[in-house]
Design an enzyme around this catalytic site. Sequence first.
Site, PDB file in Angstrom:
ATOM      1  NE  ARG A   6      35.804  38.977  38.870  1.00 61.65           N
ATOM      2  CZ  ARG A   6      37.192  38.745  39.758  1.00 61.65           C
ATOM      3  NH1 ARG A   6      36.699  37.259  40.293  1.00 61.65           N
ATOM      4  NH2 ARG A   6      38.345  38.857  39.784  1.00 61.65           N
ATOM      5  CG  ASP A   7      37.305  39.434  43.637  1.00 61.00           C
ATOM      6  OD1 ASP A   7      36.602  38.956  44.111  1.00 61.00           O
ATOM      7  OD2 ASP A   7      38.740  39.858  43.842  1.00 61.00           O
ATOM      8  CE1 TYR A 134      42.364  38.908  38.145  1.00 62.39           C
ATOM      9  CE2 TYR A 134      40.037  38.197  36.597  1.00 62.39           C
ATOM     10  CZ  TYR A 134      41.038  39.481  37.827  1.00 62.39           C
ATOM     11  OH  TYR A 134      40.665  39.988  38.347  1.00 62.39           O
ATOM     12  CD  GLU A 136      41.720  30.499  41.355  1.00 61.96           C
ATOM     13  OE1 GLU A 136      40.854  30.871  41.823  1.00 61.96           O
ATOM     14  OE2 GLU A 136      41.475  29.493  39.948  1.00 61.96           O
ATOM     15  CB  THR A 169      43.951  33.620  45.379  1.00 62.31           C
ATOM     16  OG1 THR A 169      44.765  34.830  43.712  1.00 62.31           O
ATOM     17  CG2 THR A 169      42.714  33.371  44.596  1.00 62.31           C
ATOM     18  CG  HIS A 197      43.279  41.190  41.797  1.00 68.47           C
ATOM     19  ND1 HIS A 197      42.522  40.887  41.184  1.00 68.47           N
ATOM     20  CD2 HIS A 197      42.747  40.263  42.816  1.00 68.47           C
ATOM     21  CE1 HIS A 197      41.325  40.470  42.045  1.00 68.47           C
ATOM     22  NE2 HIS A 197      41.557  39.724  43.405  1.00 68.47           N
ATOM     23  CG  HIS A 199      42.449  39.030  47.562  1.00 66.73           C
ATOM     24  ND1 HIS A 199      41.101  39.106  48.205  1.00 66.73           N
ATOM     25  CD2 HIS A 199      42.825  38.604  46.434  1.00 66.73           C
ATOM     26  CE1 HIS A 199      40.142  38.840  46.661  1.00 66.73           C
ATOM     27  NE2 HIS A 199      41.208  38.596  45.982  1.00 66.73           N
TER      28      HIS A 199
END
Length: 497
Positions: A6-7, A134, A136, A169, A197, A199
């Site tokens: 997905r990501d 989530y 975001e 994010t 999560h 990045h």
Amino acid sequence: MDTTLRDGEQTSGVSFSPSEKLTIARLLLTEVKVDRIEIASARVSEGELAAVKAITGWAAEQGLLHKVEVLTFVDGDVSIKWMKEAGAKVMNLLTKGSLNHLTHQLKKQPAQHFAEVAAVIALANKNGLECNVYLEDWSNGMRHSSEYVFQYLDFLKDQPVKRIMLPDTLGVLIPSEVYAYVSTIVQRYPGIHFDFHAHNDYDLGTANVLEGIKAGAHGIHLTINGMGERAGNAPLASAVAVLNDFLPEVKTAVVEASLYSVSKLVETFSGFRIPVNKPVVGENVFTQTAGIHADGDKKNKLYFSDLMPERFGRQRLYALGKTSGKANIENNLQQLGIQLSEPDLKKVTQRIIELGDRKEVVTQADLPYIISDILDSNTISEKVRIEDYVLTHARNMKPSATLKISIQDELFEEHAQGDGQYDAFMNALKKVYKKQQQELPTLTDYAVRIPPGGKTDALCETIITWSHGNKEFKTRGLDSDQTVSAIKATQKMLNLI
């Protein structure tokens, strides 16, 4: 939770086919053994729907459907209908985790957003779907509008959701912030399962994962090869290695020995090349280049660490070049089963240094040829010679090759067709070796290098990686014609086996 499908698929220029998605999903759950996979975003395309149906169908048969998740949206019943058609059972609802996003993107007040989120969660539960949420832009939410984040979490703690996901994010957090924000939330809401999560925009993804777990996060989101938008997500292989080595009290089910093979498969499917210096899975990360390192390894494993290649189904290599020194060359010769006297070893070392100075890449497979050239020795002879060949290529006709080859002075001739001239050549070669009752190595990688700005007659270097038994090796050929350079690299391979 692995979110490569997905990501990770949001990597610029990457799009997996339904069959590729199914293959990767199977490997992640059955061989790598991640706990969950996020495989798609709802409503994206017909191709995405077909991919999700294939994965959920397989997962249901295997009793793994509860491990398969899909990103959904606050859109009434639209995503939920899509989920039901796709056969998925776990939805990850994308909502706003910062006041900035809520105010400027949705142009809504918190109460309105919360009411819409509650309606979707209720509808999901009514339709037998499990719901995670989530937040975001949560990282900027904690920096600039933490009162909104706490207001939202106060609302969510009373909702029937299984997990709340805290995404950085834009990849803007530093490790100390991750620790502070996650620990604050975990302590404030002790009964809730929180995922972090990360990045990788500042190359801090793995470090932030480590701090998130230290701070009490119950789950982490990762991708194979660190794929994802912009600079990507925190990479699965690096994060797992770090947790295993530096947080032994934290146990994961991930099988380290499967990480490299799934990494290479995703590289092939995505066309997204792994940098050679990528930790754990990069081509060069278990290669010693400096001669002093190779010497130390021989004497008392002085340059070994806990990050041993064998953990990941790999082996330590010793590069050949101008800095490699005698110890590197001895290690490579030992792997080939070749012994040289001290004077001869010095001559070979000097030649490799000269080649390195000219920026030529020297591989282990080149060593027998360098030795033969320097020592003018007949002991390393070409027992296999490609004597002649005819390659044809015509429009609307399959390419073909006719090959004449000498194996230990016995001549063979074969003809074959293929998808290209080199493929046709290899098919003819396979026919010859089949008669010899010998199986050829598998070609696992084929790389071509042409000098930048080169003209039509520029020399072309073809580097082919072969897998033979449990070993992998490279051969290279040089010619102004790409197919001929590949044939030269293949003849080297034939003599090596």
